[in-house]
Scaffold this motif. Structure first.
Motif, PDB file in Angstrom:
ATOM      1  N   GLY A 409       6.637   0.523   4.042  1.00 29.42           N
ATOM      2  CA  GLY A 409       5.343   0.280   3.416  1.00 29.42           C
ATOM      3  C   GLY A 409       5.157   0.966   2.080  1.00 29.42           C
ATOM      4  O   GLY A 409       5.701   2.046   1.846  1.00 29.42           O
ATOM      5  N   ARG A 410       4.402   0.316   1.203  1.00 28.18           N
ATOM      6  CA  ARG A 410       4.006   0.956  -0.049  1.00 28.18           C
ATOM      7  C   ARG A 410       2.694   0.352  -0.504  1.00 28.18           C
ATOM      8  O   ARG A 410       2.416  -0.837  -0.299  1.00 28.18           O
ATOM      9  N   VAL A 411       1.869   1.169  -1.081  1.00 25.35           N
ATOM     10  CA  VAL A 411       0.594   0.712  -1.633  1.00 25.35           C
ATOM     11  C   VAL A 411       0.871   0.074  -2.987  1.00 25.35           C
ATOM     12  O   VAL A 411       1.476   0.705  -3.861  1.00 25.35           O
ATOM     13  N   THR A 412       0.438  -1.167  -3.168  1.00 27.76           N
ATOM     14  CA  THR A 412       0.647  -1.840  -4.457  1.00 27.76           C
ATOM     15  C   THR A 412      -0.605  -1.849  -5.313  1.00 27.76           C
ATOM     16  O   THR A 412      -0.518  -1.815  -6.540  1.00 27.76           O
ATOM     17  N   HIS A 413      -1.792  -1.899  -4.680  1.00 28.42           N
ATOM     18  CA  HIS A 413      -3.047  -1.948  -5.429  1.00 28.42           C
ATOM     19  C   HIS A 413      -4.103  -1.078  -4.749  1.00 28.42           C
ATOM     20  O   HIS A 413      -4.166  -1.025  -3.514  1.00 28.42           O
ATOM     21  N   THR A 414      -4.911  -0.423  -5.554  1.00 29.01           N
ATOM     22  CA  THR A 414      -6.092   0.295  -5.071  1.00 29.01           C
ATOM     23  C   THR A 414      -7.256  -0.041  -5.988  1.00 29.01           C
ATOM     24  O   THR A 414      -7.104  -0.070  -7.214  1.00 29.01           O
ATOM     25  N   TRP A 415      -8.419  -0.317  -5.392  1.00 28.02           N
ATOM     26  CA  TRP A 415      -9.632  -0.592  -6.171  1.00 28.02           C
ATOM     27  C   TRP A 415     -10.719   0.409  -5.790  1.00 28.02           C
ATOM     28  O   TRP A 415     -10.984   0.633  -4.609  1.00 28.02           O
ATOM     29  N   LEU A 416     -11.326   1.016  -6.774  1.00 29.14           N
ATOM     30  CA  LEU A 416     -12.461   1.923  -6.580  1.00 29.14           C
ATOM     31  C   LEU A 416     -13.691   1.251  -7.162  1.00 29.14           C
ATOM     32  O   LEU A 416     -13.804   1.086  -8.369  1.00 29.14           O
ATOM     33  N   ARG A 417     -14.596   0.816  -6.271  1.00 34.06           N
ATOM     34  CA  ARG A 417     -15.792   0.059  -6.666  1.00 34.06           C
ATOM     35  C   ARG A 417     -15.427  -1.088  -7.613  1.00 34.06           C
ATOM     36  O   ARG A 417     -16.051  -1.297  -8.653  1.00 34.06           O
ATOM     37  N   GLY A 418     -14.398  -1.826  -7.216  1.00 35.44           N
ATOM     38  CA  GLY A 418     -14.008  -3.026  -7.948  1.00 35.44           C
ATOM     39  C   GLY A 418     -13.099  -2.779  -9.120  1.00 35.44           C
ATOM     40  O   GLY A 418     -12.525  -3.736  -9.682  1.00 35.44           O
TER      41      GLY A 418
END
Length: 428
Positions: A409-418
């Protein structure tokens, strides 16, 4: 563009759906949502989770900016899929006044990568002798709700009782670092067969378990909330399970490293494996996994503890305790809990987002992925496997026990309040 369409994501591991973000909120969740006017992110079956929340992070600022700052720590958090972290109080100066917690909170706001909620010290200077300004920290701009002397145990029962009584007035929680100091004098690793063979001072399980037993009884007596930091032994699991069966308001956390690593690794004398509480036995690891699966342990918390190279690259006895964890936590949880069938992705969202946000009262975080909710989101490529390379970490420190280890697993995207803070695995 103010709109983003995440197309074909497995929301909490379910069937693929589209998620439309408009500004800071989720506008719609469904199939075949229109992409007009939106930036499109092709999820291709990746898992979409609510932004992760860490109830136990060491950001080191103020005072130890050589190991981490609020900026570098929140960049590491965004890289790991986190949108909210709780910063521990053992800084220099200690976060035991309204002024210091407000400083940390404002630095978090300025970073823009992750919301930062300071944790206030229980006692002045973490010395265990006098209650800190709990009310003033709660009423400050930082709005502190969690208090901990983490790194040190609130070992005095009278002080612990008073703290529980004080925070009850505003539904706060005391997060206890369970370590009876007199039972761990000179301790270097878990007390057991390995410590005896290596000749290292043993850290007995009872040093943790005895404090937890005392504190759940104090919480019951006072009618207040207590949270157990980095629970690490099978015996501790049984005490928390018993307390919950009595209706005591106790919650508990486990770290990723205690779900995966054992004291057998200490045979290498590599200080990267030196941590507080220490790595325990395989029996303890299995008990912790089962307890996280059945809900006895409520959450996963990283205990992200960065140290500069010189504090770890030395002989075992002189080395600092702690490991970085924000950028590898989700992968370790996938390895130990998801890929073993103990938790599904909805369970991961519960243990790493919903419940930590609830315990810490993190407004706007740990919310369902549904229309009208804040767009704090994490996209995970669960099919990925790769070796951990700390050279690519966003954290200022590199003291990871997973260097060279293959994890899923790996995180590809993170959104903080859009707002995207991580795109295709790269910080914005």
């Amino acid at each position: 563009m103010s709109k983003t369409l995440i197309r074909g994501a497995k929301v909490l591991g379910g069937d693929p759906q589209d998620v439309l973000i408009d500004g800071a909120v989720v506008e719609a969740v469904g199939r075949n949502l229109p992409a007009e006017g939106a930036e499109v992110v092709e999820a291709d079956g990746k898992v979409l989770l609510p932004g992760l929340v860490d109830l136990h992070t060491h950001l080191r600022e103020p005072g130890r900016e050589d190991s981490e700052t609020v900026l570098t720590g929140t960049r590491a958090a965004a890289s790991g899929g986190y949108t909210n972290v709780f910063a521990m109080a053992n800084t220099f100066p200690v976060a035991d006044t309204a002024g210091v917690v407000e400083q940390v909170w404002r630095l978090g706001q300025e970073s823009g990568y992750c919301d930062v909620q300071p944790i206030g010290a229980v006692t002045v200077g973490l010395e265990g002798a006098k209650l800190a300004e709990l009310g003033a920290m709660h009423e400050s701009a930082a709005g502190v709700t969690v208090f901990s002397d983490d790194g040190k145990c609130v070992h005095d029962a009278v002080i612990m009782r008073r703290a529980l009584e004080y925070v009850k007035a505003f539904d706060g929680v005391v997060a206890q670092h369970a370590q009876e100091p007199r039972l761990t004098e000179g301790a270097q690793m878990n007390e057991g067969v390995v410590s005896a063979e290596l000749g290292l001072g043993g850290w007995p399980a009872v040093a943790e378990e005895s404090v937890i037993a005392r504190d759940v009884l104090l919480a019951e007596h006072v009618g207040s909330r207590v949270h157990i930091c980095h629970l690490s032994t099978a015996g501790s699991v049984e005490i928390v399970r018993w307390a919950k069966s009595r209706g005591i308001d106790v919650t508990a956390e486990v770290t990723p490293h205690h779900l995966l690593l054992t004291d057998e690794l200490v045979r290498s004398y590599n200080p990267v494996y030196k941590v507080n509480p220490p790595l325990r036995t395989e029996r303890d690891v299995m008990a912790l996994r089962e307890a996280l699966a059945d809900g006895t342990i409520d959450i996963v918390a990283t205990d992200h503890a960065p140290h500069p190279h010189e504090d770890k690259d030395c002989e075992w006895a002189a080395a600092a305790m702690g490991m970085v964890g924000l950028e590898t936590a989700l992968s370790v949880v996938q390895e130990t809990m998801v890929d073993t069938g103990l938790l599904d992705w909805a369970g991961v969202a519960d243990r790493m987002s919903f419940k930590p946000a609830q315990i810490g009262q993190a407004t706007g975080h740990g919310r369902p992925v549904s229309a009208g909710e804040p767009a704090n989101l994490t996209l995970v490529e669960s099919a990925y496997r790769g070796q951990v390379d700390p050279a690519g970490f966003a954290s200022r420190s590199r003291n990871t026990p997973y260097e060279g280890r293959e994890l899923p697993g790996r995180v590809t995207h993170t959104w903080l309040r859009g707002k995207a803070t991580l795109v295709d695995g790269k910080l914005t």
